[in-house]
Write a protein that holds these residues in place. Structure first.
Motif, PDB file in Angstrom:
ATOM      1  N   ALA A 149       6.821   5.649  -5.646  1.00 53.89           N
ATOM      2  CA  ALA A 149       8.088   6.102  -5.057  1.00 53.89           C
ATOM      3  C   ALA A 149       7.872   6.611  -3.628  1.00 53.89           C
ATOM      4  O   ALA A 149       8.690   6.338  -2.741  1.00 53.89           O
ATOM      5  N   GLU A 150       6.787   7.342  -3.394  1.00 50.90           N
ATOM      6  CA  GLU A 150       6.498   7.837  -2.040  1.00 50.90           C
ATOM      7  C   GLU A 150       6.199   6.685  -1.090  1.00 50.90           C
ATOM      8  O   GLU A 150       6.614   6.697   0.071  1.00 50.90           O
ATOM      9  N   TYR A 151       5.493   5.691  -1.566  1.00 49.30           N
ATOM     10  CA  TYR A 151       5.207   4.496  -0.767  1.00 49.30           C
ATOM     11  C   TYR A 151       6.514   3.847  -0.319  1.00 49.30           C
ATOM     12  O   TYR A 151       6.698   3.535   0.863  1.00 49.30           O
ATOM     13  N   ARG A 168       9.490   5.247  -0.159  1.00 49.23           N
ATOM     14  CA  ARG A 168      10.231   6.178   0.704  1.00 49.23           C
ATOM     15  C   ARG A 168       9.700   6.167   2.131  1.00 49.23           C
ATOM     16  O   ARG A 168      10.460   6.273   3.090  1.00 49.23           O
ATOM     17  N   LEU A 169       8.388   6.036   2.280  1.00 46.48           N
ATOM     18  CA  LEU A 169       7.767   6.147   3.612  1.00 46.48           C
ATOM     19  C   LEU A 169       7.615   4.827   4.349  1.00 46.48           C
ATOM     20  O   LEU A 169       7.281   4.829   5.539  1.00 46.48           O
ATOM     21  N   LYS A 170       7.874   3.710   3.700  1.00 52.11           N
ATOM     22  CA  LYS A 170       7.737   2.417   4.371  1.00 52.11           C
ATOM     23  C   LYS A 170       8.433   2.348   5.731  1.00 52.11           C
ATOM     24  O   LYS A 170       7.864   1.826   6.684  1.00 52.11           O
ATOM     25  N   PRO A 171       9.647   2.885   5.866  1.00 57.95           N
ATOM     26  CA  PRO A 171      10.316   2.787   7.178  1.00 57.95           C
ATOM     27  C   PRO A 171       9.657   3.611   8.296  1.00 57.95           C
ATOM     28  O   PRO A 171       9.912   3.371   9.468  1.00 57.95           O
ATOM     29  N   PHE A 172       8.815   4.585   7.950  1.00 60.85           N
ATOM     30  CA  PHE A 172       8.259   5.495   8.949  1.00 60.85           C
ATOM     31  C   PHE A 172       6.792   5.238   9.269  1.00 60.85           C
ATOM     32  O   PHE A 172       6.300   5.696  10.293  1.00 60.85           O
ATOM     33  N   VAL A 173       6.090   4.558   8.378  1.00 62.28           N
ATOM     34  CA  VAL A 173       4.650   4.356   8.551  1.00 62.28           C
ATOM     35  C   VAL A 173       4.408   2.982   9.159  1.00 62.28           C
ATOM     36  O   VAL A 173       4.880   1.971   8.637  1.00 62.28           O
ATOM     37  N   ASP A 174       3.648   2.965  10.256  1.00 61.24           N
ATOM     38  CA  ASP A 174       3.355   1.706  10.935  1.00 61.24           C
ATOM     39  C   ASP A 174       2.090   1.025  10.413  1.00 61.24           C
ATOM     40  O   ASP A 174       1.980  -0.191  10.469  1.00 61.24           O
ATOM     41  N   GLU A 175       1.121   1.801   9.942  1.00 58.60           N
ATOM     42  CA  GLU A 175      -0.153   1.210   9.527  1.00 58.60           C
ATOM     43  C   GLU A 175      -0.544   1.667   8.126  1.00 58.60           C
ATOM     44  O   GLU A 175      -0.987   2.794   7.919  1.00 58.60           O
ATOM     45  N   TRP A 176      -0.407   0.763   7.175  1.00 57.35           N
ATOM     46  CA  TRP A 176      -0.834   1.016   5.799  1.00 57.35           C
ATOM     47  C   TRP A 176      -2.272   0.550   5.656  1.00 57.35           C
ATOM     48  O   TRP A 176      -2.601  -0.579   5.990  1.00 57.35           O
ATOM     49  N   VAL A 177      -3.145   1.409   5.163  1.00 61.03           N
ATOM     50  CA  VAL A 177      -4.553   1.082   4.970  1.00 61.03           C
ATOM     51  C   VAL A 177      -4.778   0.543   3.563  1.00 61.03           C
ATOM     52  O   VAL A 177      -5.540  -0.383   3.351  1.00 61.03           O
ATOM     53  N   LYS A 178      -4.115   1.126   2.579  1.00 57.48           N
ATOM     54  CA  LYS A 178      -4.223   0.684   1.194  1.00 57.48           C
ATOM     55  C   LYS A 178      -2.877   0.888   0.520  1.00 57.48           C
ATOM     56  O   LYS A 178      -2.328   1.979   0.527  1.00 57.48           O
ATOM     57  N   GLU A 179      -2.357  -0.189  -0.039  1.00 59.12           N
ATOM     58  CA  GLU A 179      -1.123  -0.088  -0.812  1.00 59.12           C
ATOM     59  C   GLU A 179      -1.448   0.594  -2.140  1.00 59.12           C
ATOM     60  O   GLU A 179      -2.613   0.731  -2.497  1.00 59.12           O
ATOM     61  N   GLY A 207      -9.702   7.588 -11.038  1.00 59.03           N
ATOM     62  CA  GLY A 207      -8.540   7.848 -11.869  1.00 59.03           C
ATOM     63  C   GLY A 207      -7.277   8.282 -11.164  1.00 59.03           C
ATOM     64  O   GLY A 207      -6.298   8.628 -11.815  1.00 59.03           O
ATOM     65  N   ASN A 208      -7.267   8.262  -9.852  1.00 57.44           N
ATOM     66  CA  ASN A 208      -6.051   8.602  -9.113  1.00 57.44           C
ATOM     67  C   ASN A 208      -5.357   7.336  -8.640  1.00 57.44           C
ATOM     68  O   ASN A 208      -6.014   6.415  -8.147  1.00 57.44           O
ATOM     69  N   SER A 209      -4.040   7.307  -8.764  1.00 61.83           N
ATOM     70  CA  SER A 209      -3.254   6.301  -8.078  1.00 61.83           C
ATOM     71  C   SER A 209      -3.120   6.804  -6.648  1.00 61.83           C
ATOM     72  O   SER A 209      -2.854   7.993  -6.421  1.00 61.83           O
ATOM     73  N   ALA A 210      -3.328   5.922  -5.673  1.00 60.10           N
ATOM     74  CA  ALA A 210      -3.344   6.383  -4.284  1.00 60.10           C
ATOM     75  C   ALA A 210      -2.777   5.328  -3.346  1.00 60.10           C
ATOM     76  O   ALA A 210      -2.822   4.130  -3.622  1.00 60.10           O
ATOM     77  N   VAL A 211      -2.254   5.816  -2.232  1.00 61.49           N
ATOM     78  CA  VAL A 211      -1.824   4.975  -1.122  1.00 61.49           C
ATOM     79  C   VAL A 211      -2.326   5.661   0.145  1.00 61.49           C
ATOM     80  O   VAL A 211      -2.239   6.880   0.267  1.00 61.49           O
ATOM     81  N   LEU A 212      -2.897   4.878   1.055  1.00 58.24           N
ATOM     82  CA  LEU A 212      -3.429   5.441   2.301  1.00 58.24           C
ATOM     83  C   LEU A 212      -2.764   4.792   3.502  1.00 58.24           C
ATOM     84  O   LEU A 212      -2.517   3.585   3.513  1.00 58.24           O
ATOM     85  N   PHE A 213      -2.511   5.634   4.512  1.00 64.77           N
ATOM     86  CA  PHE A 213      -1.934   5.130   5.757  1.00 64.77           C
ATOM     87  C   PHE A 213      -2.459   5.945   6.921  1.00 64.77           C
ATOM     88  O   PHE A 213      -3.059   6.995   6.745  1.00 64.77           O
ATOM     89  N   ARG A 214      -2.236   5.437   8.113  1.00 65.12           N
ATOM     90  CA  ARG A 214      -2.597   6.167   9.325  1.00 65.12           C
ATOM     91  C   ARG A 214      -1.338   6.771   9.915  1.00 65.12           C
ATOM     92  O   ARG A 214      -0.297   6.131   9.982  1.00 65.12           O
ATOM     93  N   GLU A 215      -1.449   8.026  10.317  1.00 64.55           N
ATOM     94  CA  GLU A 215      -0.333   8.677  10.999  1.00 64.55           C
ATOM     95  C   GLU A 215      -0.407   8.316  12.484  1.00 64.55           C
ATOM     96  O   GLU A 215      -1.323   7.591  12.885  1.00 64.55           O
ATOM     97  N   PRO A 216       0.567   8.739  13.304  1.00 58.86           N
ATOM     98  CA  PRO A 216       0.636   8.277  14.690  1.00 58.86           C
ATOM     99  C   PRO A 216      -0.621   8.492  15.542  1.00 58.86           C
ATOM    100  O   PRO A 216      -0.875   7.712  16.459  1.00 58.86           O
ATOM    101  N   ASP A 217      -1.425   9.513  15.248  1.00 54.98           N
ATOM    102  CA  ASP A 217      -2.659   9.716  16.006  1.00 54.98           C
ATOM    103  C   ASP A 217      -3.842   8.972  15.399  1.00 54.98           C
ATOM    104  O   ASP A 217      -4.962   9.066  15.884  1.00 54.98           O
ATOM    105  N   GLY A 218      -3.632   8.251  14.301  1.00 52.71           N
ATOM    106  CA  GLY A 218      -4.698   7.467  13.688  1.00 52.71           C
ATOM    107  C   GLY A 218      -5.434   8.162  12.557  1.00 52.71           C
ATOM    108  O   GLY A 218      -6.334   7.583  11.953  1.00 52.71           O
ATOM    109  N   ASN A 219      -5.078   9.412  12.252  1.00 54.68           N
ATOM    110  CA  ASN A 219      -5.719  10.115  11.144  1.00 54.68           C
ATOM    111  C   ASN A 219      -5.294   9.488   9.820  1.00 54.68           C
ATOM    112  O   ASN A 219      -4.134   9.107   9.653  1.00 54.68           O
TER     113      ASN A 219
END
Length: 146
Positions: A80-82, A84-95, A102-114
């Motif tokens: 759900a968070e993925y 919700r954030l699709k319109p705001f995140v430019d770079e997805w690292v892992k869907e 054991g964690n479900s995870a999604v990773l992205f880079r914020e505007p400064d690249g973190n």
């Protein structure tokens, strides 16, 4: 000793504040224009302008040069968070995916690249590991993610 906060140094405080307000679902406190804090029950995320680095001593930080820290938020529903954030995140690292621990995870880079990781424990072992950590997850509609 109590962990107090993580501070991101940036050349554009306003841009990062707007981004993290969308991600976290809370407004930042701005005591001065070059500094902002997101204060939530489990932690504080601070954002400071690169002008502030000199206050901490020479060589104490360079904006947008971090390549080793991942900022993590525990959420109720990674999928759900993925969405919700699709319109705001430019770079997805892992869907959204289930990680070996054991964690479900999604990773992205914020505007400064973190790197930012949104995760939720989904296996029995991961749920047990996080149950005793004393964190309450609050829905975005309630105020914030964490």
């Amino acid at each position: 000793m109590n962990f107090a906060s993580v501070r991101i140094i940036t050349d554009d405080v306003d841009r990062l504040v707007k981004f993290y307000e969308k991600v976290m679902g809370v407004s930042a406190e701005r005591p001065v224009p070059v500094f902002a804090e997101f204060i939530v029950p489990s932690c504080t995320l601070a954002i400071g302008d690169s002008q502030m680095v000199s206050l901490f001593g020479a060589g104490s930080g360079v904006a947008a040069e971090n390549h080793t820290v991942i900022i993590e938020f525990r959420v109720h529903n990674v999928d759900a968070e993925y969405e919700r954030l699709k319109p705001f995140v430019d770079e997805w690292v892992k869907e959204p995916t289930t990680m070996p621990w054991g964690n479900s995870a999604v990773l992205f880079r914020e505007p400064d690249g973190n790197l930012v990781n949104l995760f939720e424990p989904v296996t029995e072992e991961a749920i047990k590991r996080f149950n005793g950590r004393g964190r309450r997850i609050v829905e975005v509609s309630e105020v914030c993610i964490l």
